[in-house]
Design a protein around this motif. Structure first.
Motif, mmCIF file in Angstrom:
data_model
loop_
_atom_site.group_PDB
_atom_site.id
_atom_site.type_symbol
_atom_site.label_atom_id
_atom_site.label_comp_id
_atom_site.label_asym_id
_atom_site.label_seq_id
_atom_site.Cartn_x
_atom_site.Cartn_y
_atom_site.Cartn_z
ATOM 1 N N VAL A 190 0.783 -1.357 0.028
ATOM 2 C CA VAL A 190 0.401 0.048 -0.038
ATOM 3 C C VAL A 190 0.749 1.396 0.458
ATOM 4 O O VAL A 190 2.230 1.476 1.592
ATOM 5 N N MET A 191 0.890 2.242 -1.317
ATOM 6 C CA MET A 191 1.398 3.042 -1.390
ATOM 7 C C MET A 191 1.110 4.915 -0.382
ATOM 8 O O MET A 191 1.731 5.033 -0.912
ATOM 9 N N GLN A 192 0.072 4.748 -0.080
ATOM 10 C CA GLN A 192 -0.625 6.079 0.608
ATOM 11 C C GLN A 192 -1.872 6.129 1.561
ATOM 12 O O GLN A 192 -1.948 4.644 1.519
ATOM 13 N N GLY A 193 -1.591 6.494 1.604
ATOM 14 C CA GLY A 193 -3.321 6.337 3.323
ATOM 15 C C GLY A 193 -1.741 6.042 4.390
ATOM 16 O O GLY A 193 -0.577 5.682 5.012
ATOM 17 N N THR A 194 -2.468 5.462 5.238
ATOM 18 C CA THR A 194 -2.086 5.317 6.851
ATOM 19 C C THR A 194 -1.815 4.153 6.834
ATOM 20 O O THR A 194 -0.701 3.504 7.458
ATOM 21 N N GLU A 195 -2.081 3.055 5.806
ATOM 22 C CA GLU A 195 -1.651 1.894 6.268
ATOM 23 C C GLU A 195 -0.024 1.913 5.427
ATOM 24 O O GLU A 195 0.497 1.099 5.318
ATOM 25 N N THR A 196 -0.020 3.185 4.999
ATOM 26 C CA THR A 196 1.954 2.967 3.600
ATOM 27 C C THR A 196 2.748 2.419 4.694
ATOM 28 O O THR A 196 3.733 1.982 4.186
ATOM 29 N N GLU A 197 2.980 2.791 6.123
ATOM 30 C CA GLU A 197 3.544 2.722 6.727
ATOM 31 C C GLU A 197 4.208 1.610 7.233
ATOM 32 O O GLU A 197 5.279 0.751 6.366
ATOM 33 N N GLU A 198 3.351 0.524 7.650
ATOM 34 C CA GLU A 198 3.578 -0.818 7.535
ATOM 35 C C GLU A 198 3.494 -1.574 6.827
ATOM 36 O O GLU A 198 4.209 -2.587 7.006
ATOM 37 N N SER A 199 3.121 -1.099 5.682
ATOM 38 C CA SER A 199 2.870 -2.606 4.274
ATOM 39 C C SER A 199 4.222 -2.270 3.739
ATOM 40 O O SER A 199 4.584 -2.908 3.335
#
Lengths: 465, 65, 65, 65, 65, 65, 65
Positions: A190-199
């Motif tokens: 996932v390259m945007q949004g709040t999940e970006t970091e974990e992904s």
């Protein structure tokens, strides 16, 4: 309070509204974080603004805000132009607001202006903080310090398969005009949004588990919307990037600013296509380098061969005169010997000639001496002969002279002439008186005649003459 | 003495003899004179002989040189 | 001496003898001139011999040069 | 000397002997000219030998050069 | 020198020796011309050797170019 | 040199040595033509080696482009 | 790199080393031809690798995803 004094909800709302207007008639510049933002069908933008606690978790304050569509169109493009960011959740903004109270919707802030400079400053401050922390931890340039393989062909791709950028990248890379062969493995992220970091961190960890199969990691995100950069101004992502054991190349797709992730990456490119070009360029560089190396080897080898050829040629060219010189020196030497032998031979003959020459001159001088000696001897003989003959004649002459004078002396005639007389007796000359006797007749002869006398007396030594 | 080759040596001997005779005084005065004359003559001849020999020798030497 | 080969050395010896005779005065005047003549002749022959030998040698030397 | 090979060195030695004889004066004049003739002949032969050797050397080297 | 391989260096050495002998004058003149002849022969052989070496080298060089 | 691998460097060194020997005059004339032959052969081999190396290099370059 | 994959980096390094060796090699032809041969081989391998597909790697990657 009694019930007769009751008012309608509307009336109340109006009272609240009017009181607020009277109490807060002015416009305020409010700093807040966008927690929600959406645009409705008519182009109005509805936001929720919050203020967090210092721990950045708990929300301290919250309010709704609206940007009317007429304003929103202008503000949105202006903001994006200035900041390179879209207005989105998590963004801190400085908004000029008027408090509005609607009997139906309640309290909200009507935003008439947003100061992009504030957001830029906020973003920059956040980035600065992350950078400072990474630097403080001494990891900031760790990925940059890795060495990119000469031929980065095995590529781990951190991206989303839906992203336009991903397919751009794949197309650009695999259909490269050189015909280089690349191997790519996509790690869905996932390259945007709040999940970006974990992904992102999850994908990086998966890659790290199979690190031996990869030369390089690329982090790419769709081209199109130039938004939501701030997801990568993220400390954890950046930290993971610095700690990654192989070079990581970003192509997050933005024109102006770099995220921290870009900054700590081995290499950051503007677009996924640029990342592909970079990878192609690396191989092409290596191939060019190979070509250069082989050209250098070839050229250097040619130089070496040429020098050796020249050296050999020099030797070959030297061989001829050197041998000829040796032969001509030997010839000269021989000619010298010929002359030397002639000369010494002649010298020898000349020297040998001295002996007979010397003998000849000795012979002539000896012969001369010899005949001179004989000549002298003969001359001496003549001299002696003369001398002796003269002496013989002189002696005889002397003898004759002596005899002659005796004869002269003895000649009686001469005696008589000098007055002497000769006395004779009986014809005999008397030499003594002894034979004379008195009366003897003696004949006395004179020079001019004679006298005969008689002796009267005799005696001896009576007279002395 | 004219025919016979004159001998210097004989002449000298004769002169010697004459001289001896004279010295002995045994000679008659007339003979003495004769002998003296003879001796003188012989001497003269000898001297002549000597001169001629000398001349001869000289002429030999003249040739020789 | 005409037939027999003339010998320089013998001639010299004879000359020496004559010289000795003359020197000794034993020689008769009558023979003196004869002997002198003889010696002179010998000397002349010797000189001639010497000259002729010299000439011979000179002619040899002339060839030699 | 016709049969036997002429030897320069022997010739020189013989000449020396002749020279010594002449120097000693023991030589009869009658033999002098003979000896001189011999010596002179030897000298001539020596010189001839020298000249012929020289000619030989010259002809050897004419070939060489 | 017919059987044995001719050696230029040995030949030169022999020539040097002959030269030394002639120079020292220890040589009999009777032997001089023999020695000179020998030297001349050696020189001729040396010259021949040089010529043949030169020819050989030239043919090698012709190949080489 | 048939069995042993030909070494260009050794060959060049040998050529240089031969040249030096000839130049220094340390070489015997008797050996000259042999040495020149050897040097010439070595030069030929070296030239061949250079040519083959050059061909190799050219083929590398051709493959690359 | 599991089966000891061909390493471009090592190959390039070796080629670079060869170039350095050639440069430092003081013009040694014997080494040159060896080094050139090796370099040529490495370059060929590199070029082949760049453009040819390796199924092994593909299958590994398929498993990974």
């Amino acid at each position: 309070m009694n019930t007769s004094e009751k008012i309608t909800l509307t009336e109340l709302q109006f009272i609240i509204r009017d009181s607020l207007y009277i109490a807060l008639p002015e416009m305020y510049w409010v700093a807040a974080e966008i927690s929600e933002i959406r645009e409705n069908f008519s182009g109005h933008c509805y936001l929720e603004l919050i203020e967090k606690q210092h721990d950045e978790k708990n929300i301290k304050a919250r309010i709704k805000a609206i940007i009317w569509s007429s304003r929103y169109r202008f503000l949105k493009s202006y903001f994006e132009n200035i900041t390179g960011e879209t207005l989105k959740e998590g963004l801190k903004i400085l908004a000029k607001v008027k408090i509005e109270y609607h009997e139906l919707y309640g309290l909200s802030l009507i935003i008439s202006d947003i100061d992009p400079a504030f957001t830029i400053g906020e973003m920059a401050a956040k980035r600065q903080m992350i950078i400072a922390r990474l630097e403080q931890e001494g990891v900031f340039s760790m990925n940059k310090e890795l060495i990119l393989p000469a031929v980065p062909r095995r590529v781990a791709v951190v991206s989303s398969s839906n992203a336009a950028g991903y397919s751009d990248f794949m197309k650009q890379l695999h259909e490269n005009s050189y015909g280089y062969k690349y191997y790519t493995a996509l790690f869905e992220t996932v390259m945007q949004g709040t999940e970006t970091e974990e992904s992102v961190i999850n994908s990086l960890n998966r890659i790290a588990d199979n690190i031996e199969y990869f030369d390089v990691v690329v982090l790419i995100r769709g081209g199109g919307a130039q938004t939501d950069l701030s997801w990568f101004d993220n400390y954890r992502i950046a930290y993971h990037v610095t700690q990654f054991p192989i070079p990581l190349i970003t192509g997050i797709g933005h024109e102006r600013d770099m995220t921290v992730t870009d900054m700590v990456a081995f290499q950051s490119c503007k677009t996924p296509t640029a990342v592909a070009d970079f990878l192609i360029g690396c191989v092409a560089d290596t191939e060019t380098h190979l070509t250069e190396l082989s050209r250098n080897i070839t050229e250097l080898s040619r130089v070496i061969i040429e020098r050796n050829r020249n050296r050999l040629e020099l030797s070959r060219l030297r061989l001829i005169p050197v041998s000829r010189i040796m032969i001509s020196e030997a010839k000269e030497n021989l000619s010298g010997k010929i002359v030397e032998i002639i000369n010494t031979g002649k010298d020898f003959i000349i020297r040998a000639g001295f002996t007979p020459l010397n003998q000849k001159s000795r012979l002539t001088s000896l012969v001369r001496t010899y005949s001179l000696d004989k000549d002298t001897m003969l001359k001496r003989t003549i001299h002696d002969l003369k001398l002796f003959a003269g002496k013989a004649i002189e002696k005889n002459n002397n003898n004759l002279n002596r005899m002659e004078s005796s004869v002269i002396m003895l000649d009686p005639a001469n005696v008589l002439k000098r007055g002497y007389t000769v006395t004779m007796k009986n014809g005999k000359i008397l030499k003594s008186c002894e034979s004379i006797e008195t009366d003897d007749a003696i004949d006395t002869r004179f020079s001019d005649g004679h006298v005969i006398s008689r002796v009267e007396m005799t005696g001896k030594e009576t007279t002395k003459l | 003495m004219s025919k016979k080759e004159f001998s210097f040596n004989e002449a000298v001997a004769e002169i010697e003899e004459i001289l001896a005779n004279i010295e002995n005084g045994e000679l008659d005065i007339d003979k003495l004179s004769l002998e003296v004359k003879r001796a003188s003559e012989l001497i003269k001849q000898c001297q002549k002989k000597l001169r001629s020999t000398e001349d001869e020798i000289n002429s030999i030497f003249r040739e020789l040189i």
